[in-house]
Enzyme design. Sequence first.
Site, PDB file in Angstrom:
ATOM      1  N   GLY A   1       0.003  -4.961   0.907  1.00  0.00           N
ATOM      2  CA  GLY A   1      -1.251  -4.902   0.076  1.00  0.00           C
ATOM      3  C   GLY A   1      -1.104  -5.392  -1.368  1.00  0.00           C
ATOM      4  O   GLY A   1      -2.114  -6.199  -1.849  1.00  0.00           O
TER       5      GLY A   1
ATOM      6  N   ALA B   1       0.832  -1.078  -0.041  1.00  0.00           N
ATOM      7  CA  ALA B   1       0.025  -0.102   0.000  1.00  0.00           C
ATOM      8  C   ALA B   1       0.865   1.219  -0.150  1.00  0.00           C
ATOM      9  O   ALA B   1       1.920   1.190   0.162  1.00  0.00           O
ATOM     10  CB  ALA B   1      -0.920   0.109   1.140  1.00  0.00           C
TER      11      ALA B   1
ATOM     12  N   GLU C   1      -1.760  -9.100  -0.542  1.00  0.00           N
ATOM     13  CA  GLU C   1      -3.024  -9.113  -0.429  1.00  0.00           C
ATOM     14  C   GLU C   1      -3.932  -9.272  -1.749  1.00  0.00           C
ATOM     15  O   GLU C   1      -4.750 -10.066  -1.842  1.00  0.00           O
ATOM     16  CB  GLU C   1      -3.899  -8.319   0.574  1.00  0.00           C
TER      17      GLU C   1
END
Length: 271
Positions: free
Chosen positions: A114, A69, A117
């Site tokens: 992220g 992220a 993910e």
Amino acid sequence: MASVRVEIGDGTGEIPAAVAVIRLDRPPMNAINTEVHAELLAAAQQVSADDAVRAVVLYGGEKVFAAGADVKEFAQLDYEAALKGVPRLMLSVNALAAIPKPVIAAVTGYALGGGCEVALTADFRISADTAKWGQPEILLGIIPGMGGSQRLPRLIGPAKAKDLIYTGRFVDAQEALEIGLVDAVVPAAETYSAALATAAKFTTLPALALRAAKAAIDQGLDGDLATGLKLESHLFGSLFATRDREIGLTSFVQNGPGKAVFTGVPGASGE
């Protein structure tokens, strides 16, 4: 300029026909910010709705999948903003996970935080031999916030997931393969082509049956066995209203297994 592109193959170029590529393109590290989340959501919705798309590849380019992220954006959040904003970010990864078609992540470079993910939303993960995987959020004083604490233990088991999440350590491609985080490791230069080839295998299979199989497995894992068995029975029965069911069974009886040519489109038997 868009940071996420959707490219759909027509059989004339590198991308096979009926395969869509969702491409992250936010150099240098494909950091996932609010705008990227919105574009990933739109991309997931686009390929989900397009009946011409039979399989999907998630790809970040030759150098990196996604290094995580956008930490600079996260650093600006306070408690109230996080409570309001972070759940909206989950919409994009949930939409990727809900694509009702086979999805393959082609991972080069880093798949961290992220980025990991996003890769976890795929059905299969093909890793470059030089790739690095991890959930290092603990090193920032936080935890995974886009599904990592839930999808990772479901994939590799709670103990191995806790090791990665508690320590924040990176794992190389070989360890990722050994713990079940990835499904195949290939030379870095072959990662994208291997994912495209894998996706292409699904384009001639019955699309509605694949959709049902994915729903049965993914949704079944979210409940108890009895509920999952009821879901399977419902989905199994629903496929008897499809043209592909008639084609598959007739072909098996007349020609043996593996020779059916499916339509891959909705349509009741006999239509």
